[in-house]
Design a protein around this motif. Structure first.
Motif, short mmCIF file in Angstrom:
data_model
loop_
_atom_site.label_atom_id
_atom_site.label_comp_id
_atom_site.label_asym_id
_atom_site.label_seq_id
_atom_site.Cartn_x
_atom_site.Cartn_y
_atom_site.Cartn_z
N LYS A 21 35.14 40.80 38.77
CA LYS A 21 35.88 42.14 38.70
C LYS A 21 35.04 43.19 39.25
CE LYS A 21 38.56 44.58 35.22
NZ LYS A 21 38.87 44.82 33.85
N ASP A 23 35.94 46.47 39.66
CA ASP A 23 36.76 47.64 39.56
C ASP A 23 36.08 49.06 39.85
OD1 ASP A 23 39.05 45.74 39.31
OD2 ASP A 23 39.53 46.50 37.27
N ASN A 27 38.31 47.81 43.81
CA ASN A 27 39.46 47.42 43.13
C ASN A 27 40.36 48.33 42.26
OD1 ASN A 27 38.40 43.97 43.57
ND2 ASN A 27 39.81 45.15 45.07
N HIS A 28 39.72 49.31 41.66
CA HIS A 28 40.41 50.19 41.17
C HIS A 28 39.86 51.58 41.29
CE1 HIS A 28 42.94 51.71 38.15
NE2 HIS A 28 42.19 51.30 37.09
N SER A 60 44.71 46.15 47.95
CA SER A 60 43.22 46.12 47.62
C SER A 60 42.52 46.00 48.92
CB SER A 60 42.71 45.04 46.81
OG SER A 60 43.17 43.64 46.97
N THR A 100 45.39 36.13 41.77
CA THR A 100 45.14 37.03 40.68
C THR A 100 46.54 37.12 39.81
OG1 THR A 100 45.33 38.69 42.07
CG2 THR A 100 43.11 38.37 41.46
N ASP A 125 39.65 42.11 51.01
CA ASP A 125 38.24 42.42 50.00
C ASP A 125 37.76 41.08 49.62
OD1 ASP A 125 40.80 41.71 48.76
OD2 ASP A 125 40.18 43.13 46.92
#
Ligand code: 5GP
Length: 190
Positions: A21, A23, A27-28, A60, A100, A125
């Motif tokens: 992760k 993020d 990714n976020h 993403s 995912t 990504d």
């Protein structure tokens, strides 16, 4: 890319043994300045290849692909995960199993934005089992375009997608390649 490896070690979170992760910057929440630097690094590796289009898949991959497109002065096309009602023209399609989401998704690209005169650089990504990448390579072949290769931010090499694409002759450039990971420990290839 040393800066990326350090950022993964500082901010990345390993979930189980398979998912990383990131993020906080990719990714976020997105760190735009850092994403631009990563885009420039991928672009520099493919400079001189005559790239005319960057291809990615929503959502993403878009930020990084945008950074690469800006550096190479080439438009970015993203494959859509469902056919929009506004998309009436002819399309290239591929079925991709989402790592995912654990489900198959149907991706489409309008034939209007990819054709036989294009030299395509695929950007994403993550590269894990290679499902998304195989789908995008398939779409490049359907278009009759030339594939310059693929630029990846994080390759999880232990999941094998990169190696099988390299064996098919696809040039893969990843900015960080993870050889193994577990919570609290991430190992990178040199
Ligand atoms: P593949 O198709 O190569 O198995 O997986 C690549 C796609 O799945 C990427 O587009 C990425 O969005 C997602 N993905 C794969 N592994 C990871 C991961 O460890 N973390 C995150 N955030 N996304 C991943």
């Amino acid at each position: 890319m040393q800066e990326l490896r350090e950022r993964i070690l500082a901010d990345g979170e390993v979930i189980g043994s398979q998912v990383l992760k990131v993020d906080s910057f990719l990714n976020h929440q997105i760190d735009p300045v850092f994403v631009m630097r990563m885009g420039q690094e991928i672009a520099s590796r493919f400079a001189g290849e005559g790239v005319t289009r960057i291809l990615t898949v929503e959502a993403s991959g878009i930020a990084v692909a945008m950074a690469v497109g800006l550096a190479l002065n080439a438009p970015l096309v993203f494959a859509k995960k469902s056919r929009a009602s506004t998309q009436n023209d002819s399309v290239y399609t591929a079925d991709v199993y989402s790592f995912t989401r654990k489900e198959a998704v149907h991706i489409t690209v309008s034939a209007r934005y990819l054709g036989k005169d294009d030299v395509v650089l695929i950007v994403d990504d993550f590269l894990a089992h290679g499902e998304a990448m195989n789908g995008l390579v398939n779409i490049v072949h359907q278009a009759g375009a030339k594939l310059a290769g693929a630029g990846i931010i994080i390759e999880k090499r232990f999941q094998g997608g990169g190696d099988s694409l390299r064996a098919q002759g696809v040039r893969i450039e990843s900015l960080a390649a993870i050889t193994s990971m577990e919570p609290g420990k991430i190992c990178f290839a040199e």
